[in-house]
Design a protein around this motif. Structure first.
Motif, mmCIF file in Angstrom:
data_model
loop_
_atom_site.group_PDB
_atom_site.id
_atom_site.type_symbol
_atom_site.label_atom_id
_atom_site.label_comp_id
_atom_site.label_asym_id
_atom_site.label_seq_id
_atom_site.Cartn_x
_atom_site.Cartn_y
_atom_site.Cartn_z
ATOM 1 N N LEU A 34 1.289 -1.362 -0.150
ATOM 2 C CA LEU A 34 -0.502 0.358 0.058
ATOM 3 C C LEU A 34 0.677 1.319 0.303
ATOM 4 O O LEU A 34 0.626 2.101 -0.957
ATOM 5 C CB LEU A 34 -0.936 -0.176 1.316
ATOM 6 N N ILE A 35 1.927 1.823 0.832
ATOM 7 C CA ILE A 35 2.477 2.540 1.081
ATOM 8 C C ILE A 35 3.360 2.407 -0.381
ATOM 9 O O ILE A 35 3.363 3.552 -1.180
ATOM 10 C CB ILE A 35 3.966 2.002 1.770
ATOM 11 N N PHE A 52 1.331 19.380 -5.378
ATOM 12 C CA PHE A 52 0.759 19.890 -3.296
ATOM 13 C C PHE A 52 0.410 18.593 -3.465
ATOM 14 O O PHE A 52 0.591 17.840 -2.287
ATOM 15 C CB PHE A 52 -0.174 21.125 -3.911
ATOM 16 N N LEU A 53 -0.702 18.186 -4.731
ATOM 17 C CA LEU A 53 -1.028 16.786 -4.089
ATOM 18 C C LEU A 53 -0.217 15.815 -4.227
ATOM 19 O O LEU A 53 -1.255 14.609 -3.044
ATOM 20 C CB LEU A 53 -2.383 16.317 -5.232
ATOM 21 N N ALA A 54 0.561 15.845 -4.865
ATOM 22 C CA ALA A 54 1.809 14.620 -4.545
ATOM 23 C C ALA A 54 2.457 14.721 -3.339
ATOM 24 O O ALA A 54 2.695 13.399 -2.440
ATOM 25 C CB ALA A 54 2.884 14.796 -5.832
ATOM 26 N N MET A 55 3.251 16.111 -2.827
ATOM 27 C CA MET A 55 3.546 16.172 -1.675
ATOM 28 C C MET A 55 2.480 15.179 -0.192
ATOM 29 O O MET A 55 2.749 14.887 0.819
ATOM 30 C CB MET A 55 3.693 17.711 -1.164
ATOM 31 N N ILE A 56 0.931 15.758 -0.223
ATOM 32 C CA ILE A 56 0.106 15.669 0.816
ATOM 33 C C ILE A 56 0.321 14.290 0.361
ATOM 34 O O ILE A 56 -0.618 12.899 1.559
ATOM 35 C CB ILE A 56 -1.085 16.400 -0.460
ATOM 36 N N LEU A 57 -0.314 14.180 0.016
ATOM 37 C CA LEU A 57 -0.857 12.294 -0.144
ATOM 38 C C LEU A 57 0.765 11.429 0.141
ATOM 39 O O LEU A 57 1.093 10.275 0.923
ATOM 40 C CB LEU A 57 -0.668 11.552 -1.797
ATOM 41 N N VAL A 58 1.967 11.448 -0.015
ATOM 42 C CA VAL A 58 3.639 11.461 0.748
ATOM 43 C C VAL A 58 3.330 11.560 2.134
ATOM 44 O O VAL A 58 3.272 10.552 2.921
ATOM 45 C CB VAL A 58 4.660 11.743 -0.430
ATOM 46 N N ILE A 59 2.912 12.734 2.195
ATOM 47 C CA ILE A 59 2.946 13.492 3.884
ATOM 48 C C ILE A 59 1.581 12.757 4.842
ATOM 49 O O ILE A 59 2.288 11.933 6.332
ATOM 50 C CB ILE A 59 3.386 14.888 4.387
ATOM 51 N N VAL A 60 0.612 13.091 4.017
ATOM 52 C CA VAL A 60 -0.550 12.146 4.536
ATOM 53 C C VAL A 60 -0.381 10.437 5.065
ATOM 54 O O VAL A 60 -0.874 10.167 5.757
ATOM 55 C CB VAL A 60 -1.367 13.452 4.180
ATOM 56 N N TYR A 61 -0.564 10.335 4.363
ATOM 57 C CA TYR A 61 -1.412 8.783 3.682
ATOM 58 C C TYR A 61 -0.190 8.053 3.885
ATOM 59 O O TYR A 61 -0.135 6.502 4.498
ATOM 60 C CB TYR A 61 -1.520 8.357 2.521
ATOM 61 N N VAL A 62 1.279 8.128 3.683
ATOM 62 C CA VAL A 62 2.152 7.441 4.040
ATOM 63 C C VAL A 62 2.755 7.783 5.233
ATOM 64 O O VAL A 62 3.286 7.140 6.099
ATOM 65 C CB VAL A 62 3.091 7.367 2.553
ATOM 66 N N LEU A 70 0.567 0.231 9.532
ATOM 67 C CA LEU A 70 2.027 -0.846 9.839
ATOM 68 C C LEU A 70 1.831 -1.646 11.169
ATOM 69 O O LEU A 70 1.727 -2.373 11.986
ATOM 70 C CB LEU A 70 2.875 -0.174 9.055
ATOM 71 N N PHE A 71 1.891 -0.452 11.887
ATOM 72 C CA PHE A 71 1.924 -0.443 13.956
ATOM 73 C C PHE A 71 1.215 -1.429 14.385
ATOM 74 O O PHE A 71 0.771 -1.961 14.911
ATOM 75 C CB PHE A 71 2.649 1.283 14.454
ATOM 76 N N VAL A 72 0.072 -0.710 13.633
ATOM 77 C CA VAL A 72 -1.119 -1.550 14.779
ATOM 78 C C VAL A 72 -0.746 -2.959 14.299
ATOM 79 O O VAL A 72 -1.325 -4.068 14.997
ATOM 80 C CB VAL A 72 -2.574 -1.220 14.057
ATOM 81 N N VAL A 73 -0.974 -2.823 12.402
ATOM 82 C CA VAL A 73 -0.983 -4.619 12.362
ATOM 83 C C VAL A 73 -0.251 -5.177 13.423
ATOM 84 O O VAL A 73 0.409 -6.246 13.332
ATOM 85 C CB VAL A 73 -0.821 -4.759 11.235
ATOM 86 N N MET A 74 1.533 -4.872 13.241
ATOM 87 C CA MET A 74 2.528 -5.687 13.763
ATOM 88 C C MET A 74 2.231 -5.350 15.350
ATOM 89 O O MET A 74 3.180 -6.543 16.308
ATOM 90 C CB MET A 74 4.051 -5.017 13.676
#
Length: 252
Positions: A34-35, A52-62, A70-74
């Protein structure tokens, strides 16, 4: 030509990683794919000129959502064998839902028509020397400021509602009466003792409580008991179980 090659590379990796998200057996691998899908989607936004949308996608979602997943699953004790027990039982139902969705997508794309006067639709064009981010900020905080603030208010209400719904009253929670806590003095809570060299706590009468009970400044019932003072300087067991004395407070 180079732009098209980059677009197809990002799009291909995006589609493959999205497929692996739903087909990977290990949930950790699904989050990692997903990442990867988020990063490739951000690359497509960069190719389209929407940095702007690219940076928002990386900062917020990734940086936030995917890492949280990932932390919840692990951290959770996921039992994979138990998760796969009902796979064959619900496979026909899942296949039927998938076929319905596929039919809906086919109908939607088969009747898709582009407007004839699409070129005459007014678009927001950034002024010379203005970046896409600045132009987007101008539009959000001028023409759509009320909608933008309304979305923030809806998210705030949803957050407060989630907190209220999940809040549980715990009678064993440790809560203090702040006014009574501020009225206490050092002499009420601290006792200076001279311990001879080589002697431990047990040789000097065991653990001692403060001049007043731990519960004298606590909210009644918050420790599971009523707030009642104990006799002054009363010694307790020298070896409390798990660091807790027989009054329920932490041993000192």
């Amino acid at each position: 030509m180079m732009t098209q090659i980059v677009f197809y590379v990002f799009a291909t990796v995006l589609v493959l990683s999205a497929g692996m998200v739903v087909s990977a057996r290990n949930p950790v691998h699904s989050v990692l794919f997903l990442i990867l899908a988020f990063f490739n989607a951000a690359g497509l936004f960069l190719v389209a000129g929407a940095e702007f949308l690219a940076m928002i996608l990386v900062i917020v979602y990734v940086g936030a959502v995917a890492v949280l997943f990932l932390f919840v699953v692990m951290m959770l004790d996921v039992r994979f064998a138990q998760m796969r027990e009902g796979l064959q039982r619900y496979a026909p139902f899942g296949a039927a839902v998938g076929l319905v969705l596929l039919a809906e997508l086919a109908l939607a794309f088969s009747h898709w028509q582009v407007a004839q006067d699409i070129g005459s639709v007014p678009h927001v064009v950034a002024a010379p020397g203005r970046t896409n981010t600045a132009a987007l900020g101008d539009v959000l905080y001028t023409h759509y400021v009320f909608l933008f603030e309304s979305c923030g208010l809806v998210l705030l209400v949803a957050m407060i509602g989630a907190i209220v719904l999940t809040l549980r009253e715990r009678p064993m929670g440790r809560r203090q009466n702040i006014d009574r806590q501020h009225e206490r003095t050092v002499a009420d809570t601290l006792a200076m003792m001279t311990v001879p060299l080589g002697q431990g706590v047990a040789a000097n009468g065991g653990f001692r409580r403060p001049e007043q009970s731990y519960y004298i400044a606590s909210v009644p019932g918050s420790y599971g008991v009523t707030a009642e003072p104990v006799p002054q300087g009363k010694p307790v067991d020298a070896a409390p179980k798990h660091g807790v004395d027989n009054h329920g407070g932490l041993a000192q």
